[in-house]
Motif scaffolding. Structure first.
Motif, PDB file in Angstrom:
ATOM      1  N   GLY A  36       0.820  -1.200   0.000  1.00  0.00           N
ATOM      2  CA  GLY A  36       0.000   0.000   0.000  1.00  0.00           C
ATOM      3  C   GLY A  36       0.858   1.256   0.000  1.00  0.00           C
ATOM      4  N   ALA A  37       0.592   2.133   0.996  1.00  0.00           N
ATOM      5  CA  ALA A  37       1.310   3.407   1.072  1.00  0.00           C
ATOM      6  C   ALA A  37       2.706   3.253   1.659  1.00  0.00           C
ATOM      7  CB  ALA A  37       0.516   4.403   1.916  1.00  0.00           C
ATOM      8  N   ILE A  38       3.005   2.108   2.287  1.00  0.00           N
ATOM      9  CA  ILE A  38       4.320   1.884   2.891  1.00  0.00           C
ATOM     10  C   ILE A  38       5.270   1.352   1.835  1.00  0.00           C
ATOM     11  CG2 ILE A  38       5.601   0.731   4.716  1.00  0.00           C
ATOM     12  CD1 ILE A  38       3.561   2.701   5.726  1.00  0.00           C
ATOM     13  N   LEU A  39       6.301   2.132   1.528  1.00  0.00           N
ATOM     14  CA  LEU A  39       7.226   1.755   0.458  1.00  0.00           C
ATOM     15  C   LEU A  39       8.440   0.991   0.964  1.00  0.00           C
ATOM     16  CD1 LEU A  39       7.219   5.086  -1.600  1.00  0.00           C
ATOM     17  CD2 LEU A  39       5.803   3.041  -1.927  1.00  0.00           C
ATOM     18  N   ASP A  40       8.952   1.390   2.135  1.00  0.00           N
ATOM     19  CA  ASP A  40      10.208   0.811   2.618  1.00  0.00           C
ATOM     20  C   ASP A  40      10.327   1.046   4.118  1.00  0.00           C
ATOM     21  OD1 ASP A  40      10.753   3.525   2.818  1.00  0.00           O
ATOM     22  OD2 ASP A  40      12.035   3.566   1.038  1.00  0.00           O
ATOM     23  N   ASN A  41      11.529   0.765   4.669  1.00  0.00           N
ATOM     24  CA  ASN A  41      11.732   0.918   6.115  1.00  0.00           C
ATOM     25  C   ASN A  41      11.649   2.374   6.564  1.00  0.00           C
ATOM     26  OD1 ASN A  41      11.977  -1.775   6.828  1.00  0.00           O
ATOM     27  ND2 ASN A  41      14.159  -1.851   6.354  1.00  0.00           N
ATOM     28  N   TRP A  42      11.978   3.302   5.675  1.00  0.00           N
ATOM     29  CA  TRP A  42      11.799   4.719   6.025  1.00  0.00           C
ATOM     30  C   TRP A  42      10.325   4.995   6.332  1.00  0.00           C
ATOM     31  CZ3 TRP A  42      15.117   7.956   7.728  1.00  0.00           C
ATOM     32  CH2 TRP A  42      16.439   7.992   7.259  1.00  0.00           C
ATOM     33  N   ASP A  43       9.468   4.592   5.424  1.00  0.00           N
ATOM     34  CA  ASP A  43       8.033   4.823   5.623  1.00  0.00           C
ATOM     35  C   ASP A  43       7.531   4.114   6.881  1.00  0.00           C
ATOM     36  OD1 ASP A  43       7.796   6.412   3.433  1.00  0.00           O
ATOM     37  OD2 ASP A  43       6.868   4.916   2.142  1.00  0.00           O
ATOM     38  N   LEU A  44       7.970   2.872   7.081  1.00  0.00           N
ATOM     39  CA  LEU A  44       7.499   2.109   8.228  1.00  0.00           C
ATOM     40  C   LEU A  44       7.923   2.775   9.538  1.00  0.00           C
ATOM     41  CD1 LEU A  44       6.104  -0.390   9.373  1.00  0.00           C
ATOM     42  CD2 LEU A  44       8.296  -1.602   9.198  1.00  0.00           C
ATOM     43  N   SER A  45       9.192   3.226   9.619  1.00  0.00           N
ATOM     44  CA  SER A  45       9.670   3.841  10.860  1.00  0.00           C
ATOM     45  C   SER A  45       8.921   5.142  11.160  1.00  0.00           C
ATOM     46  CB  SER A  45      11.181   4.100  10.788  1.00  0.00           C
ATOM     47  OG  SER A  45      11.505   5.053   9.788  1.00  0.00           O
ATOM     48  N   VAL A  46       8.629   5.910  10.117  1.00  0.00           N
ATOM     49  CA  VAL A  46       7.877   7.160  10.320  1.00  0.00           C
ATOM     50  C   VAL A  46       6.444   6.859  10.745  1.00  0.00           C
ATOM     51  CG1 VAL A  46       6.936   9.207   9.173  1.00  0.00           C
ATOM     52  CG2 VAL A  46       9.292   8.519   8.739  1.00  0.00           C
ATOM     53  N   LYS A  47       5.791   5.915  10.082  1.00  0.00           N
ATOM     54  CA  LYS A  47       4.408   5.568  10.433  1.00  0.00           C
ATOM     55  C   LYS A  47       4.314   5.059  11.868  1.00  0.00           C
ATOM     56  CE  LYS A  47       1.122   5.300   8.208  1.00  0.00           C
ATOM     57  NZ  LYS A  47      -0.012   6.251   8.108  1.00  0.00           N
ATOM     58  N   ARG A  48       5.310   4.311  12.314  1.00  0.00           N
ATOM     59  CA  ARG A  48       5.284   3.821  13.692  1.00  0.00           C
ATOM     60  C   ARG A  48       5.441   4.977  14.676  1.00  0.00           C
ATOM     61  NH1 ARG A  48       8.553  -2.020  13.473  1.00  0.00           N
ATOM     62  NH2 ARG A  48       6.740  -3.203  12.735  1.00  0.00           N
ATOM     63  N   ALA A  49       6.296   5.928  14.334  1.00  0.00           N
ATOM     64  CA  ALA A  49       6.462   7.093  15.208  1.00  0.00           C
ATOM     65  C   ALA A  49       5.184   7.914  15.270  1.00  0.00           C
ATOM     66  CB  ALA A  49       7.623   7.951  14.712  1.00  0.00           C
ATOM     67  N   THR A  50       4.545   8.150  14.122  1.00  0.00           N
ATOM     68  CA  THR A  50       3.312   8.944  14.127  1.00  0.00           C
ATOM     69  C   THR A  50       2.168   8.202  14.818  1.00  0.00           C
ATOM     70  OG1 THR A  50       2.802   8.138  11.895  1.00  0.00           O
ATOM     71  CG2 THR A  50       3.919  10.266  12.072  1.00  0.00           C
ATOM     72  N   SER A  51       2.175   6.874  14.751  1.00  0.00           N
ATOM     73  CA  SER A  51       1.148   6.109  15.467  1.00  0.00           C
ATOM     74  C   SER A  51       1.260   6.324  16.965  1.00  0.00           C
ATOM     75  CB  SER A  51       1.281   4.615  15.144  1.00  0.00           C
ATOM     76  OG  SER A  51       0.966   4.342  13.800  1.00  0.00           O
ATOM     77  N   VAL A  52       2.496   6.314  17.482  1.00  0.00           N
ATOM     78  CA  VAL A  52       2.706   6.533  18.915  1.00  0.00           C
ATOM     79  C   VAL A  52       2.316   7.955  19.297  1.00  0.00           C
ATOM     80  CG1 VAL A  52       4.466   6.699  20.723  1.00  0.00           C
ATOM     81  CG2 VAL A  52       4.493   4.772  19.119  1.00  0.00           C
ATOM     82  N   VAL A  53       2.696   8.927  18.462  1.00  0.00           N
ATOM     83  CA  VAL A  53       2.356  10.323  18.746  1.00  0.00           C
ATOM     84  C   VAL A  53       0.841  10.507  18.797  1.00  0.00           C
ATOM     85  CG1 VAL A  53       2.367  12.625  17.719  1.00  0.00           C
ATOM     86  CG2 VAL A  53       4.489  11.352  17.893  1.00  0.00           C
ATOM     87  N   ARG A  54       0.124   9.895  17.866  1.00  0.00           N
ATOM     88  CA  ARG A  54      -1.336  10.029  17.862  1.00  0.00           C
ATOM     89  C   ARG A  54      -1.970   9.422  19.106  1.00  0.00           C
ATOM     90  NH1 ARG A  54      -0.652   8.700  12.217  1.00  0.00           N
ATOM     91  NH2 ARG A  54      -0.950  10.577  10.949  1.00  0.00           N
ATOM     92  N   ILE A  55      -1.437   8.279  19.556  1.00  0.00           N
ATOM     93  CA  ILE A  55      -1.947   7.674  20.787  1.00  0.00           C
ATOM     94  C   ILE A  55      -1.758   8.638  21.960  1.00  0.00           C
ATOM     95  CG2 ILE A  55      -1.595   5.825  22.474  1.00  0.00           C
ATOM     96  CD1 ILE A  55      -3.011   4.852  20.021  1.00  0.00           C
ATOM     97  N   LEU A  56      -0.554   9.208  22.080  1.00  0.00           N
ATOM     98  CA  LEU A  56      -0.279  10.133  23.179  1.00  0.00           C
ATOM     99  C   LEU A  56      -1.190  11.357  23.108  1.00  0.00           C
ATOM    100  CD1 LEU A  56       3.633   9.981  23.185  1.00  0.00           C
ATOM    101  CD2 LEU A  56       2.097   8.974  24.873  1.00  0.00           C
ATOM    102  N   GLN A  57      -1.430  11.849  21.895  1.00  0.00           N
ATOM    103  CA  GLN A  57      -2.265  13.044  21.733  1.00  0.00           C
ATOM    104  C   GLN A  57      -3.745  12.728  21.937  1.00  0.00           C
ATOM    105  OE1 GLN A  57      -1.881  14.940  17.919  1.00  0.00           O
ATOM    106  NE2 GLN A  57      -3.635  16.291  18.225  1.00  0.00           N
ATOM    107  N   ASN A  58      -4.248  11.724  21.234  1.00  0.00           N
ATOM    108  CA  ASN A  58      -5.689  11.478  21.203  1.00  0.00           C
ATOM    109  C   ASN A  58      -6.203  10.728  22.425  1.00  0.00           C
ATOM    110  OD1 ASN A  58      -5.746  12.708  18.665  1.00  0.00           O
ATOM    111  ND2 ASN A  58      -5.419  10.775  17.592  1.00  0.00           N
ATOM    112  N   ASP A  59      -5.414   9.781  22.923  1.00  0.00           N
ATOM    113  CA  ASP A  59      -5.881   8.961  24.046  1.00  0.00           C
ATOM    114  C   ASP A  59      -5.473   9.522  25.399  1.00  0.00           C
ATOM    115  OD1 ASP A  59      -6.660   7.427  21.938  1.00  0.00           O
ATOM    116  OD2 ASP A  59      -5.667   5.582  22.573  1.00  0.00           O
TER     117      ASP A  59
END
Length: 284
Positions: free
Chosen positions: A205-228
């Motif tokens: 899908g939108a994940i092309l490589d390890n760069w994309d995966l590492s960024v998506k994982r970081a933003t997932s954690v940030v969203r949890i901290l912000q939203n939850d």
């Protein structure tokens, strides 16, 4: 039509990653500048301590000489009419030496206080994190202080399934405890860094490589901290480091991790150290 939509989505993810990387690079540069200033200040501090010890020894010698001159002053005046002038000059030099030592000691104390305050803040933060996370005897969660910065490193097997950036239920509980600490310390800023191993990521899908995966994982954690957990988003930066800062060359699992890098009042400590370095007393 689907290809056009996917193309726009890909561009949006790429632009988001670039912005995060730019902000991360700025913060990393600022942190390096601060560390360089701190290293320079430490070198200056050690030099001043050595100068202070040498000057103290010289001062003791001058004081002994002055006492001797005072005890024998009248006899020497009878023999040498101009000794009074010499003695007065020696006393004046002694007074100036004392003033110089006091100025250097004041500057040294300022730098020591800045470093001590930073270390005290970091120690309090580490104790708070260990308090909420419990007795950590788990290699999957590590808290450390490196170069004046507090790191909370969480292995990806706690946070995510293999190849995924969806945060697990157990990880949300851990992030909630971390959020409890950072919410109680509103002056702190921090970065969430995603790290992967060097196994190539298969495009999905939108994940092309390890760069994309590492960024998506970081933003997932940030969203949890912000939203939850209501962590102020202005205090957070999401960054992906991909596979390029490994902890181990043989154990790939150690390299798959997410780090929360806590930066307590960087600007304040930067200003304190910079002010101390500009003090003319430390540069004499």
């Amino acid at each position: 039509m689907k290809k056009v939509i996917l193309g726009f989505l890909g561009m949006a993810v790429l632009l988001s990653s670039c912005v995060s990387q730019k902000k991360y690079a700025e913060l990393e540069t600022k942190q390096k500048e601060t560390q360089d200033l701190l290293n320079s200040a430490t070198v200056k501090l050690n030099s001043c301590l050595e100068e202070s010890a040498t000057a103290s020894a010289k001062l003791k010698t001058l004081q002994d000489q002055n006492d001797f001159l005072k005890a024998n002053n009248q006899e020497l005046i009878n023999n040498m009419g101009n000794l009074t002038t010499l003695t007065a000059k020696g006393a004046d030099n002694l007074e100036k030496s004392l003033e110089s030592l006091q100025e250097k000691d004041l500057t040294i104390r300022k730098l020591q206080n800045a470093i001590t305050r930073r270390d005290s803040v970091n120690l309090a933060l580490v104790q708070s994190l260990k308090g909420v996370l419990g007795n950590l005897d788990d290699e999957d969660i590590q808290i450390s202080v490196e170069k004046g910065v507090v790191f909370v490193s969480i292995s990806d097997k706690l946070l995510f399934s293999s190849g995924s950036y969806n945060v697990t239920a157990r990880a949300k509980e851990i992030l909630g405890k971390v959020a409890q600490v950072v919410n109680n310390k509103p002056d702190f800023e921090f970065m969430v860094e995603g790290h992967t191993d060097d196994v190539p990521y298969r495009k999905n899908g939108a994940i092309l490589d390890n760069w994309d995966l590492s960024v998506k994982r970081a933003t997932s954690v940030v969203r949890i901290l912000q939203n939850d957990y209501n962590v102020d988003p202005k205090r957070m930066t999401a960054a992906g480091r991909s596979e390029y800062i490994p902890l181990s060359q043989t154990d790939k699992a150690k390299n798959r991790r997410t780090r929360i890098v806590v930066l307590p009042k960087i600007d304040q400590f930067y200003s304190m150290i910079e002010e101390g370095m500009k003090d003319p007393a430390i540069n004499d």
